[in-house]
Design an enzyme around this catalytic site. Sequence first.
Site, short mmCIF file in Angstrom:
data_model
loop_
_atom_site.label_atom_id
_atom_site.label_comp_id
_atom_site.label_asym_id
_atom_site.label_seq_id
_atom_site.Cartn_x
_atom_site.Cartn_y
_atom_site.Cartn_z
N VAL A 54 0.85 -1.20 0.00
CA VAL A 54 0.00 0.00 0.00
C VAL A 54 0.88 1.24 0.00
O VAL A 54 0.65 2.18 -0.77
CB VAL A 54 -0.98 -0.01 1.20
CG1 VAL A 54 -1.65 1.35 1.37
CG2 VAL A 54 -2.03 -1.11 1.02
N VAL A 57 2.48 1.75 -3.46
CA VAL A 57 1.55 2.26 -4.47
C VAL A 57 1.11 3.68 -4.15
O VAL A 57 1.03 4.53 -5.03
CB VAL A 57 0.33 1.32 -4.61
CG1 VAL A 57 -0.74 1.94 -5.50
CG2 VAL A 57 0.77 -0.03 -5.17
N GLU A 58 0.84 3.95 -2.89
CA GLU A 58 0.32 5.26 -2.50
C GLU A 58 1.34 6.38 -2.64
O GLU A 58 1.02 7.45 -3.15
CB GLU A 58 -0.20 5.22 -1.05
CG GLU A 58 -1.47 4.43 -0.86
CD GLU A 58 -2.71 5.07 -1.46
OE1 GLU A 58 -2.66 6.25 -1.88
OE2 GLU A 58 -3.73 4.38 -1.52
N SER A 59 2.57 6.16 -2.17
CA SER A 59 3.53 7.27 -2.11
C SER A 59 4.93 6.90 -2.58
O SER A 59 5.81 7.77 -2.59
CB SER A 59 3.64 7.77 -0.67
OG SER A 59 4.28 6.79 0.14
#
Length: 182
Positions: A54, A57-59
Amino acid sequence: MRFKKIITFLIIFLIIYFGAIFIMKKYFFPIKHESYVEKYSEEYNLDKYLVYSVIKVESNFNGKAESNKGAKGLMQIMDFTGEWGAREIGVNYFLPSMLFDEELNIRIGTWYLNNLMQEFDNDVDLVLAAYNGGSGNVNKWLSDEEYSEDGKTLSIIPFNETKKYVDKVNIINKIYKYLYEK
């Protein structure tokens, strides 16, 4: 002579294989903020590789990341989710800028993932869809026969961005497990 060629080939193959694994780990799928991810994954009963995925993918592990919609930090937490999460985990004073604190961001993000796991019976696809597209949308899709035949799983995710997000996190999660699980 033939035996030496086979041994040489195997040695070269192993050097290339392990070199590729090293490069993948160091540059493409790193483990960063390990102490926080380990601590809060354990506290909130989450697969740490899912949390790493996560964050990736997010940051892409950029603690100062901010989306054009205002999501902040490593796990790209929205202000209202951050405020709610902070209150739930016992943080008495919260400002949205605190979401750039890497430990607090991971703590709230893992708390939120755990909250979604409880809401969606540990169905990782539903959890990821809700993390990206909102739990209200996921619940709406589950109650619509066009998207869910049984009301428990989604046969179609109608938001293209959310569908791509779920697929991407799942693929990256498999890569993390392949690279790091022993």
